[in-house]
Design a protein around this motif. Structure first.
Motif, PDB file in Angstrom:
ATOM      1  N   VAL A 218     -14.446  39.143 -16.355  1.00  0.00           N
ATOM      2  CA  VAL A 218     -15.599  39.916 -17.203  1.00  0.00           C
ATOM      3  C   VAL A 218     -16.779  39.588 -16.641  1.00  0.00           C
ATOM      4  O   VAL A 218     -17.162  38.697 -16.101  1.00  0.00           O
ATOM      5  CB  VAL A 218     -15.514  39.036 -18.528  1.00  0.00           C
ATOM      6  N   VAL A 219     -17.494  40.538 -16.404  1.00  0.00           N
ATOM      7  CA  VAL A 219     -18.710  40.590 -15.704  1.00  0.00           C
ATOM      8  C   VAL A 219     -19.966  41.215 -16.691  1.00  0.00           C
ATOM      9  O   VAL A 219     -20.040  42.130 -17.201  1.00  0.00           O
ATOM     10  CB  VAL A 219     -18.778  41.619 -14.394  1.00  0.00           C
ATOM     11  N   ALA A 220     -20.815  40.332 -16.958  1.00  0.00           N
ATOM     12  CA  ALA A 220     -21.952  40.487 -17.806  1.00  0.00           C
ATOM     13  C   ALA A 220     -23.414  39.941 -17.105  1.00  0.00           C
ATOM     14  O   ALA A 220     -23.428  38.972 -16.609  1.00  0.00           O
ATOM     15  CB  ALA A 220     -21.829  39.736 -18.889  1.00  0.00           C
ATOM     16  N   GLY A 221     -24.408  40.852 -17.272  1.00  0.00           N
ATOM     17  CA  GLY A 221     -25.592  40.632 -16.974  1.00  0.00           C
ATOM     18  C   GLY A 221     -26.446  39.812 -18.069  1.00  0.00           C
ATOM     19  O   GLY A 221     -26.079  39.868 -19.385  1.00  0.00           O
ATOM     20  N   ASP A 222     -26.998  39.038 -17.754  1.00  0.00           N
ATOM     21  CA  ASP A 222     -27.912  37.940 -18.774  1.00  0.00           C
ATOM     22  C   ASP A 222     -29.187  38.597 -19.229  1.00  0.00           C
ATOM     23  O   ASP A 222     -29.749  38.064 -20.097  1.00  0.00           O
ATOM     24  CB  ASP A 222     -28.007  36.763 -18.201  1.00  0.00           C
ATOM     25  N   ASN A 223     -29.342  39.825 -18.826  1.00  0.00           N
ATOM     26  CA  ASN A 223     -30.456  40.617 -19.272  1.00  0.00           C
ATOM     27  C   ASN A 223     -30.123  42.051 -19.638  1.00  0.00           C
ATOM     28  O   ASN A 223     -30.705  42.781 -19.443  1.00  0.00           O
ATOM     29  CB  ASN A 223     -31.567  40.635 -18.344  1.00  0.00           C
ATOM     30  N   ASP A 224     -29.008  42.001 -20.629  1.00  0.00           N
ATOM     31  CA  ASP A 224     -28.625  43.234 -21.047  1.00  0.00           C
ATOM     32  C   ASP A 224     -28.172  43.222 -22.597  1.00  0.00           C
ATOM     33  O   ASP A 224     -27.230  43.220 -22.961  1.00  0.00           O
ATOM     34  CB  ASP A 224     -27.046  43.375 -20.270  1.00  0.00           C
ATOM     35  N   PRO A 225     -29.506  43.434 -23.335  1.00  0.00           N
ATOM     36  CA  PRO A 225     -29.369  43.207 -24.613  1.00  0.00           C
ATOM     37  C   PRO A 225     -28.703  44.130 -25.396  1.00  0.00           C
ATOM     38  O   PRO A 225     -28.015  44.132 -26.520  1.00  0.00           O
ATOM     39  CB  PRO A 225     -30.725  43.071 -25.171  1.00  0.00           C
ATOM     40  N   LEU A 229     -26.293  49.000 -29.612  1.00  0.00           N
ATOM     41  CA  LEU A 229     -24.805  48.579 -29.814  1.00  0.00           C
ATOM     42  C   LEU A 229     -24.778  47.172 -30.870  1.00  0.00           C
ATOM     43  O   LEU A 229     -23.702  47.182 -31.574  1.00  0.00           O
ATOM     44  CB  LEU A 229     -23.916  48.629 -28.354  1.00  0.00           C
ATOM     45  N   THR A 230     -25.506  46.335 -30.495  1.00  0.00           N
ATOM     46  CA  THR A 230     -25.322  44.884 -30.863  1.00  0.00           C
ATOM     47  C   THR A 230     -26.470  44.303 -31.292  1.00  0.00           C
ATOM     48  O   THR A 230     -27.616  44.440 -30.685  1.00  0.00           O
ATOM     49  CB  THR A 230     -24.551  43.973 -29.848  1.00  0.00           C
ATOM     50  N   VAL A 231     -26.399  43.335 -32.342  1.00  0.00           N
ATOM     51  CA  VAL A 231     -27.287  42.538 -32.844  1.00  0.00           C
ATOM     52  C   VAL A 231     -27.452  41.300 -32.118  1.00  0.00           C
ATOM     53  O   VAL A 231     -28.351  40.478 -32.144  1.00  0.00           O
ATOM     54  CB  VAL A 231     -27.398  42.607 -34.490  1.00  0.00           C
ATOM     55  N   LEU A 232     -26.552  40.959 -31.257  1.00  0.00           N
ATOM     56  CA  LEU A 232     -26.492  39.618 -30.677  1.00  0.00           C
ATOM     57  C   LEU A 232     -26.950  39.344 -29.259  1.00  0.00           C
ATOM     58  O   LEU A 232     -27.096  38.308 -28.641  1.00  0.00           O
ATOM     59  CB  LEU A 232     -24.887  39.386 -30.496  1.00  0.00           C
ATOM     60  N   GLY A 233     -27.576  40.534 -28.641  1.00  0.00           N
ATOM     61  CA  GLY A 233     -28.263  40.502 -27.239  1.00  0.00           C
ATOM     62  C   GLY A 233     -27.367  40.285 -26.293  1.00  0.00           C
ATOM     63  O   GLY A 233     -25.906  40.576 -26.447  1.00  0.00           O
ATOM     64  N   PRO A 235     -25.519  37.884 -24.737  1.00  0.00           N
ATOM     65  CA  PRO A 235     -24.134  37.177 -24.802  1.00  0.00           C
ATOM     66  C   PRO A 235     -22.895  37.914 -25.343  1.00  0.00           C
ATOM     67  O   PRO A 235     -21.762  37.597 -25.155  1.00  0.00           O
ATOM     68  CB  PRO A 235     -24.695  36.043 -25.617  1.00  0.00           C
ATOM     69  N   TRP A 236     -23.476  39.003 -26.038  1.00  0.00           N
ATOM     70  CA  TRP A 236     -22.256  39.930 -26.718  1.00  0.00           C
ATOM     71  C   TRP A 236     -21.212  40.404 -25.600  1.00  0.00           C
ATOM     72  O   TRP A 236     -20.312  40.618 -25.901  1.00  0.00           O
ATOM     73  CB  TRP A 236     -22.726  41.170 -27.322  1.00  0.00           C
ATOM     74  N   HIS A 237     -21.664  40.752 -24.351  1.00  0.00           N
ATOM     75  CA  HIS A 237     -20.921  41.285 -23.491  1.00  0.00           C
ATOM     76  C   HIS A 237     -19.968  40.108 -22.813  1.00  0.00           C
ATOM     77  O   HIS A 237     -19.201  40.674 -22.060  1.00  0.00           O
ATOM     78  CB  HIS A 237     -21.899  41.897 -22.122  1.00  0.00           C
ATOM     79  N   THR A 238     -20.169  39.057 -23.111  1.00  0.00           N
ATOM     80  CA  THR A 238     -19.085  37.897 -22.487  1.00  0.00           C
ATOM     81  C   THR A 238     -18.074  37.755 -23.632  1.00  0.00           C
ATOM     82  O   THR A 238     -17.329  36.894 -23.555  1.00  0.00           O
ATOM     83  CB  THR A 238     -19.973  36.723 -22.616  1.00  0.00           C
ATOM     84  N   ASP A 239     -18.287  38.499 -24.952  1.00  0.00           N
ATOM     85  CA  ASP A 239     -16.840  38.119 -25.850  1.00  0.00           C
ATOM     86  C   ASP A 239     -15.606  38.726 -25.377  1.00  0.00           C
ATOM     87  O   ASP A 239     -14.974  37.746 -25.480  1.00  0.00           O
ATOM     88  CB  ASP A 239     -17.066  39.398 -27.036  1.00  0.00           C
TER      89      ASP A 239
END
Length: 321
Positions: A218-225, A229-233, A235-239
């Motif tokens: 799983v690859v996620a940017g830490d500046n990808d709010p 799509l989401t209210v979680l900012g 970290p949602w992409h790390t789910d």
């Protein structure tokens, strides 16, 4: 070292050939399935990588024409890469056969079925592209997807959700796909979704990663709010990493926004965090992970991590469970 071996960054990549469009049989699909095939010019027993595009404002990158920064890298280091144009592609916008399709506009199940169609038609694909005939190891298959393509990849690796109209469980897992990588993929549904996403993309409401058992990166940017799509900012992409069972690996890319430095195309205007070094790191780590998953003992993943850790300014951090 042969072209179908992963090499360190000091070794020149292999020559790559690319053929498109190739039309594959797709009975019942509203539009012919067109793909691009990109492969090293030489080598045998090559692993197969299926690449699922995302969406976006461009006219052509969300199709077989996109993601060349990744595709070129993967093919030059030993993968045969096949890229379909999904029904959600902007290149098909306005096609009369798609206007009233029940899965429009993102065609969540059809996207996954495109990959199954490709695997079902591998013999026809090799006959249509003689440059790869007899060179693919059909037992070594991976999937990579970005954004909505990450959702597609997650389904092929075992994630499920409930059909927004009928409530039935949607399960399109393809056991021929051994491993995969989810790049900036959607996270969980429910209260994590924005009101806009819940209204327009109800298939995201019930995403279940607990059944995604295949090994995946799983690859996620830490500046990808991704506020649409989401209210979680970010970290949602790390789910997909946190909520899926092991074995899973998470690559957090420092400073990266949704395009992870520009993976969808060279000098793409839609990239808000243009960074060629970041793209190279994502490509090296993703390719290295998949290579070693498909070919146990291959040093690609170790070498990619070593390069990350030895950098004066590491592009990100890797954790595994």
């Amino acid at each position: 070292m042969t072209p179908n071996s992963i090499t360190g960054s000091s070794t020149a990549p292999a020559v790559v050939v690319s053929v498109s469009p190739v039309v594959l049989p797709a009975p019942g699909r509203p539009v012919d399935l067109q793909v691009r095939v990109t492969a090293p010019a030489t080598g045998h027993d090559l692993p197969l990588l299926l690449m699922s595009h995302g969406q976006g404002p461009s006219n052509n990158l969300s199709s077989l024409h996109g993601y060349l920064p990744l595709v070129q890298h993967f093919a030059a280091r030993g993968f045969v890469v096949v890229q379909p144009t999904h029904l959600s592609s902007a290149t098909l916008k306005g096609h009369p056969g798609l206007r009233d399709h029940p899965e429009a506009p993102l065609f969540w199940r059809e996207r996954a079925l495109d990959m199954t169609r490709i695997l079902d038609a591998l013999a026809k694909l090799e006959a249509a592209v003689p440059q790869i005939a007899g060179r693919i190891d059909h037992g070594k298959v991976a999937v990579v997807g970005h954004s909505m393509g990450g959702h597609t990849a997650s389904l092929l690796l075992g994630a499920r959700f409930n059909h927004p109209s009928t409530g039935e469980t949607v399960d399109v897992r393809d056991l021929r796909i051994i491993t995969g990588a989810l790049l900036a993929a959607p996270g969980r549904g429910g209260e994590a979704l924005s009101a806009t996403a819940a209204r327009h993309y109800p298939f995201l409401l019930t995403t279940d990663f607990s059944t995604m058992t295949a090994p995946a990166l799983v690859v996620a940017g830490d500046n990808d709010p991704s506020p649409h799509l989401t209210v979680l900012g970010s970290p949602w992409h790390t789910d997909p990493y946190r909520l899926a069972p092991a074995p899973k690996t998470l690559l957090t890319v420092y400073g990266a926004e949704h395009m992870l430095g520009g993976i969808s195309g060279f000098d793409a205007a839609e990239t808000s965090d243009e960074n060629p070094a970041r793209v190279e790191a994502v490509a090296r780590l993703t390719g290295g992970y998949l290579r070693t998953q498909l070919i146990p003992g291959d040093p690609a993943w170790r070498e990619a991590q070593d390069a990350l850790l030895s950098s004066a300014e590491p592009a990100g951090q890797v954790v595994t469970k």
